[in-house]
Design a protein around this motif. Structure first.
Motif, PDB file in Angstrom:
ATOM      1  N   VAL A   1     -36.501  17.636 -54.871  1.00 43.28           N
ATOM      2  CA  VAL A   1     -35.355  18.224 -55.582  1.00 43.28           C
ATOM      3  C   VAL A   1     -34.108  18.094 -54.704  1.00 43.28           C
ATOM      4  CG1 VAL A   1     -34.406  20.388 -56.484  1.00 43.28           C
ATOM      5  CG2 VAL A   1     -36.790  19.808 -56.921  1.00 43.28           C
ATOM      6  N   THR A   2     -34.319  18.134 -53.398  1.00 41.76           N
ATOM      7  CA  THR A   2     -33.206  18.049 -52.451  1.00 41.76           C
ATOM      8  C   THR A   2     -32.338  16.820 -52.735  1.00 41.76           C
ATOM      9  OG1 THR A   2     -34.516  19.166 -50.788  1.00 41.76           O
ATOM     10  CG2 THR A   2     -32.669  17.867 -49.979  1.00 41.76           C
ATOM     11  N   GLN A   3     -32.986  15.654 -52.830  1.00 35.75           N
ATOM     12  CA  GLN A   3     -32.189  14.456 -53.083  1.00 35.75           C
ATOM     13  C   GLN A   3     -31.628  14.456 -54.503  1.00 35.75           C
ATOM     14  OE1 GLN A   3     -33.969  10.514 -53.383  1.00 35.75           O
ATOM     15  NE2 GLN A   3     -32.334   9.677 -52.117  1.00 35.75           N
TER      16      GLN A   3
ATOM     17  N   GLU B   1     -31.522  22.122 -64.594  1.00 35.56           N
ATOM     18  CA  GLU B   1     -32.640  23.074 -64.593  1.00 35.56           C
ATOM     19  C   GLU B   1     -33.564  22.745 -63.426  1.00 35.56           C
ATOM     20  OE1 GLU B   1     -35.176  22.676 -68.076  1.00 35.56           O
ATOM     21  OE2 GLU B   1     -36.011  24.682 -67.734  1.00 35.56           O
ATOM     22  N   ASP B   2     -33.530  23.566 -62.387  1.00 34.06           N
ATOM     23  CA  ASP B   2     -34.416  23.373 -61.236  1.00 34.06           C
ATOM     24  C   ASP B   2     -35.729  24.117 -61.535  1.00 34.06           C
ATOM     25  OD1 ASP B   2     -35.736  23.261 -58.844  1.00 34.06           O
ATOM     26  OD2 ASP B   2     -34.201  24.298 -57.670  1.00 34.06           O
ATOM     27  N   ASP B   3     -36.756  23.357 -61.881  1.00 31.65           N
ATOM     28  CA  ASP B   3     -38.041  23.933 -62.327  1.00 31.65           C
ATOM     29  C   ASP B   3     -39.037  23.886 -61.169  1.00 31.65           C
ATOM     30  OD1 ASP B   3     -39.109  25.075 -64.699  1.00 31.65           O
ATOM     31  OD2 ASP B   3     -40.289  23.275 -65.105  1.00 31.65           O
TER      32      ASP B   3
ATOM     33  N   ALA C   1     -43.109  17.694 -56.346  1.00 34.02           N
ATOM     34  CA  ALA C   1     -44.492  18.008 -55.975  1.00 34.02           C
ATOM     35  C   ALA C   1     -44.540  18.887 -54.722  1.00 34.02           C
ATOM     36  CB  ALA C   1     -45.264  16.714 -55.750  1.00 34.02           C
ATOM     37  N   SER C   2     -43.374  19.409 -54.314  1.00 33.74           N
ATOM     38  CA  SER C   2     -43.340  20.156 -53.056  1.00 33.74           C
ATOM     39  C   SER C   2     -44.146  21.445 -53.106  1.00 33.74           C
ATOM     40  CB  SER C   2     -41.891  20.480 -52.678  1.00 33.74           C
ATOM     41  OG  SER C   2     -41.251  19.288 -52.297  1.00 33.74           O
ATOM     42  N   LYS C   3     -44.134  22.148 -54.258  1.00 38.09           N
ATOM     43  CA  LYS C   3     -44.889  23.397 -54.356  1.00 38.09           C
ATOM     44  C   LYS C   3     -46.313  23.155 -54.864  1.00 38.09           C
ATOM     45  CE  LYS C   3     -41.082  25.841 -53.548  1.00 38.09           C
ATOM     46  NZ  LYS C   3     -40.817  26.414 -52.234  1.00 38.09           N
TER      47      LYS C   3
HETATM   48  C1  LIG Z   1     -35.115  26.692 -55.416  1.00 38.26           C
HETATM   49  C2  LIG Z   1     -35.854  25.516 -54.901  1.00 38.26           C
HETATM   50  N1  LIG Z   1     -35.745  24.355 -55.552  1.00 38.26           N
HETATM   51  C3  LIG Z   1     -36.426  23.266 -55.130  1.00 38.26           C
HETATM   52  C4  LIG Z   1     -37.223  23.305 -54.020  1.00 38.26           C
HETATM   53  C5  LIG Z   1     -38.000  22.076 -53.623  1.00 38.26           C
HETATM   54  O1  LIG Z   1     -37.233  21.192 -52.906  1.00 38.26           O
HETATM   55  P1  LIG Z   1     -37.872  19.777 -52.517  1.00 38.26           P
HETATM   56  O2  LIG Z   1     -38.458  19.224 -53.774  1.00 38.26           O
HETATM   57  O3  LIG Z   1     -36.719  18.960 -52.030  1.00 38.26           O
HETATM   58  O4  LIG Z   1     -38.889  19.998 -51.482  1.00 38.26           O
HETATM   59  C6  LIG Z   1     -37.337  24.475 -53.289  1.00 38.26           C
HETATM   60  C7  LIG Z   1     -38.155  24.511 -52.071  1.00 38.26           C
HETATM   61  O5  LIG Z   1     -38.194  25.439 -51.318  1.00 38.26           O
HETATM   62  C8  LIG Z   1     -36.638  25.604 -53.754  1.00 38.26           C
HETATM   63  O6  LIG Z   1     -36.747  26.779 -53.094  1.00 38.26           O
END
Ligand SMILES: Cc1ncc(COP(=O)(O)O)c(C=O)c1O
Length: 316
Positions: A31-33, A125-127, A156-158
């Motif tokens: 999501v960061t990128q 929408e950040d899901d 897939a980070s979580k």
């Molecule tokens: C609110 C939120 N969005 C997204 C993410 C995931 O980010 P990424 O996919 O870059 O690891 C996190 C991770 O802690 C988060 O807290």
């Protein structure tokens, strides 16, 4: 990889009610990128962000030339009236499980937000952790209600591991070309091998099986954390829905939170003050974020007990 985008589109349709055309999916480094690329693409669009919101996203937007307009959160989620009068034309929001408060956007607010979007605005929408809802099925995505006005973002980070750096954006057609171009200019595309492996995981059904297992595991860890807090840190009030892989707790205004944070460092228990999620940290209520995904139930109990050493000392 088209195969991966097709597998993600199918997964999001099945599990989140999203309407994703694989041609309009961009695979990102988390999501960061996605937030960085959207910031670059929308640079001249006034963009709002939840306040409190994920501090890292605020920094990433700023780094990409966007100063997010803070919009307050209450116990129904983002304040859509405040958003409408903020002058923002786009908003980054976490409707399924607000980061950091854990609130789920209420049904009337979802309707209001979608009305705002359909009036010509854009919702990002950040899901990020919608896979984990423990008391009921998660609310569906907003994207499925207005695919032309919502950018859906997930990763897939979580679900697997933050170190994988696999994420995805489902874009409205009018933004697809610009974001695809930004992604190509950023790194000419993510690791193909990782994408092939992830597609196989999705297509084989192993991802769903993994999630069913992890849901049970995380629910038990969340319950262990709630029990430990009730026993050892009764000053802490837990916020938000039974969801996700972190808890946000609030303390009374008079609680010496700075001392607790110092003590936590000393006893090597990681806690994160919620203040940095606020646009104005000095005015933030007292609270902590507590992650539990990578701890066993006994580690959780031990960690909170260690923190409580501080409370006992304070009261004597
Ligand atoms: C609110 C939120 N969005 C997204 C993410 C995931 O980010 P990424 O996919 O870059 O690891 C996190 C991770 O802690 C988060 O807290």
């Amino acid at each position: 990889m088209l195969e991966t985008r097709v597998a993600i589109a199918d997964y999001l349709r099945r599990t989140r009610g999203a309407l994703a055309d694989p041609q309009h999916i961009v695979i990102s480094s988390g999501v960061t990128q996605a937030v960085a690329l959207l910031g670059q693409t929308l640079r001249t669009t006034p963009l709002a962000m939840e306040d409190p919101g994920f501090w890292q996203h605020r920094k990433i937007l700023q780094h990409n030339g966007v100063e997010p307009i803070p919009v307050p959160i209450d116990d129904e989620g983002i304040d859509v009236d405040a958003l409408a009068s903020s002058g923002a034309e786009a908003v980054l929001t976490t409707p399924a499980h607000q980061s950091p408060t854990g609130v789920v956007l209420s049904a009337p607010r979802r309707t209001a937000l979608m009305e705002w979007a359909r009036a010509g605005h854009l919702v990002i929408e950040d899901d990020y952790d919608a896979e984990y809802r423990y008391d009921r099925a998660p609310v569906g995505s907003l994207q499925g209600m207005a695919p032309d006005r919502v950018v859906y973002v997930g990763s897939a980070s979580k679900t697997l591991a933050p170190g994988l750096r696999i994420g995805w954006m489902v874009l409205p057609p009018h933004l697809a070309k610009a974001v695809i171009s930004s992604k190509w200019l950023a790194d000419t595309g993510g690791s193909v091998m990782d994408q092939v492996a992830f597609a196989q995981f999705l297509i084989s059904g192993e991802y769903d099986r993994h999630l069913r297992q992890m849901r049970r595991r995380y629910q038990n860890r969340r319950t262990a954390l709630l029990d430990a807090l009730a026993r050892h840190l009764p000053d802490a009030t837990v916020l938000g829905a039974a969801a996700g892989v972190h808890l946000t707790v609030r303390f009374p205004d008079t609680f010496p939170l700075d001392d607790l944070v110092t003590h936590a460092k000393k006893v090597r228990v990681r806690v994160e003050p919620v203040a940095r999620c606020y646009a104005e940290p000095a005015t933030a209520p007292q609270g902590l974020l507590l992650g539990y995904a990578n701890l066993t139930e006994s580690q959780i109990e031990r960690g909170v007990r260690k923190l409580s050493g501080f409370t006992v000392k304070r009261r004597t």
